[in-house]
Motif scaffolding. Structure first.
Motif, PDB file in Angstrom:
ATOM      1  N   TYR A  53       0.821  -1.214   0.000  1.00 34.54           N
ATOM      2  CA  TYR A  53       0.000   0.000   0.000  1.00 34.54           C
ATOM      3  C   TYR A  53       0.849   1.257   0.000  1.00 34.54           C
ATOM      4  O   TYR A  53       0.476   2.261  -0.605  1.00 34.54           O
ATOM      5  CB  TYR A  53      -0.975  -0.007   1.177  1.00 34.54           C
ATOM      6  N   LEU A  56       1.739   1.648  -3.535  1.00 34.10           N
ATOM      7  CA  LEU A  56       0.549   2.045  -4.289  1.00 34.10           C
ATOM      8  C   LEU A  56       0.266   3.530  -4.135  1.00 34.10           C
ATOM      9  O   LEU A  56       0.074   4.242  -5.117  1.00 34.10           O
ATOM     10  CB  LEU A  56      -0.670   1.229  -3.841  1.00 34.10           C
ATOM     11  N   TRP A  57       0.245   4.022  -2.897  1.00 35.99           N
ATOM     12  CA  TRP A  57      -0.104   5.428  -2.668  1.00 35.99           C
ATOM     13  C   TRP A  57       0.974   6.377  -3.161  1.00 35.99           C
ATOM     14  O   TRP A  57       0.691   7.534  -3.446  1.00 35.99           O
ATOM     15  CB  TRP A  57      -0.410   5.677  -1.197  1.00 35.99           C
ATOM     16  N   ASN A  58       2.227   5.901  -3.300  1.00 34.70           N
ATOM     17  CA  ASN A  58       3.311   6.762  -3.776  1.00 34.70           C
ATOM     18  C   ASN A  58       3.452   6.772  -5.295  1.00 34.70           C
ATOM     19  O   ASN A  58       4.256   7.534  -5.830  1.00 34.70           O
ATOM     20  CB  ASN A  58       4.640   6.344  -3.136  1.00 34.70           C
ATOM     21  N   ARG A  59       2.699   5.941  -5.999  1.00 34.90           N
ATOM     22  CA  ARG A  59       2.755   5.903  -7.465  1.00 34.90           C
ATOM     23  C   ARG A  59       2.155   7.180  -8.048  1.00 34.90           C
ATOM     24  O   ARG A  59       1.242   7.775  -7.478  1.00 34.90           O
ATOM     25  CB  ARG A  59       1.980   4.711  -8.019  1.00 34.90           C
ATOM     26  N   SER A  63      -5.702   9.102  -8.941  1.00 34.38           N
ATOM     27  CA  SER A  63      -6.262   8.684  -7.651  1.00 34.38           C
ATOM     28  C   SER A  63      -7.379   7.664  -7.829  1.00 34.38           C
ATOM     29  O   SER A  63      -7.526   6.754  -7.013  1.00 34.38           O
ATOM     30  CB  SER A  63      -6.793   9.890  -6.892  1.00 34.38           C
ATOM     31  N   LYS A  66      -5.821   4.293  -8.020  1.00 33.18           N
ATOM     32  CA  LYS A  66      -5.323   3.858  -6.706  1.00 33.18           C
ATOM     33  C   LYS A  66      -6.468   3.348  -5.840  1.00 33.18           C
ATOM     34  O   LYS A  66      -6.368   2.305  -5.191  1.00 33.18           O
ATOM     35  CB  LYS A  66      -4.627   5.013  -5.982  1.00 33.18           C
ATOM     36  N   TRP A  70      -7.222  -0.422  -4.372  1.00 34.18           N
ATOM     37  CA  TRP A  70      -7.424  -0.595  -2.927  1.00 34.18           C
ATOM     38  C   TRP A  70      -8.746  -1.321  -2.665  1.00 34.18           C
ATOM     39  O   TRP A  70      -8.807  -2.249  -1.864  1.00 34.18           O
ATOM     40  CB  TRP A  70      -7.407   0.762  -2.241  1.00 34.18           C
TER      41      TRP A  70
END
Length: 109
Positions: A53, A56-59, A63, A66, A70
């Motif tokens: 995660y 994932l959130w830093n890609r 949004s 993402k 999730w």
């Protein structure tokens, strides 16, 4: 009043050990978690999920993408299988192939 009682006789035992009185509270649970020094190892599933995660959130992707990844990973997509669990849908088979139940695996794989 709605809790079913045990059918066999057994001795009482203490369930919550986070407070000397034995009474549970959100505060006592929070304090117990603060005292915990456990660090997840690399073999731990929680550590692997945390790494996934975090990546994932830093890609640098939209949004919306993402969030959909999730939702898929937590099985929050309103598939027929999930809707049946929540008593919204009756049928779980895929309306297209009529073979498999329509869940995340069937939809996305």
């Amino acid at each position: 009043m709605q809790i079913p009682l045990a059918r066999s006789v057994h001795d009482n035992f203490q369930v919550w050990g986070g407070k000397p009185s034995g009474n549970f509270s959100a505060r006592s649970a929070y304090k117990l978690l603060q005292k915990t020094t456990l660090v997840p190892s690399n073999n731990n599933l929680q550590a692997k999920n945390k790494t996934f995660y975090k990546k994932l959130w830093n890609r640098h992707i939209p949004s919306k993408l993402k969030i959909i990844v999730w939702k898929i990973s937590w099985n929050y997509i309103p598939t027929f299988s999930n809707l049946k669990i929540n008593r919204v849908a009756v049928e779980t088979r895929c309306p297209r192939c009529h073979l498999n139940k329509k869940d995340n695996n069937h939809i996305f794989w």
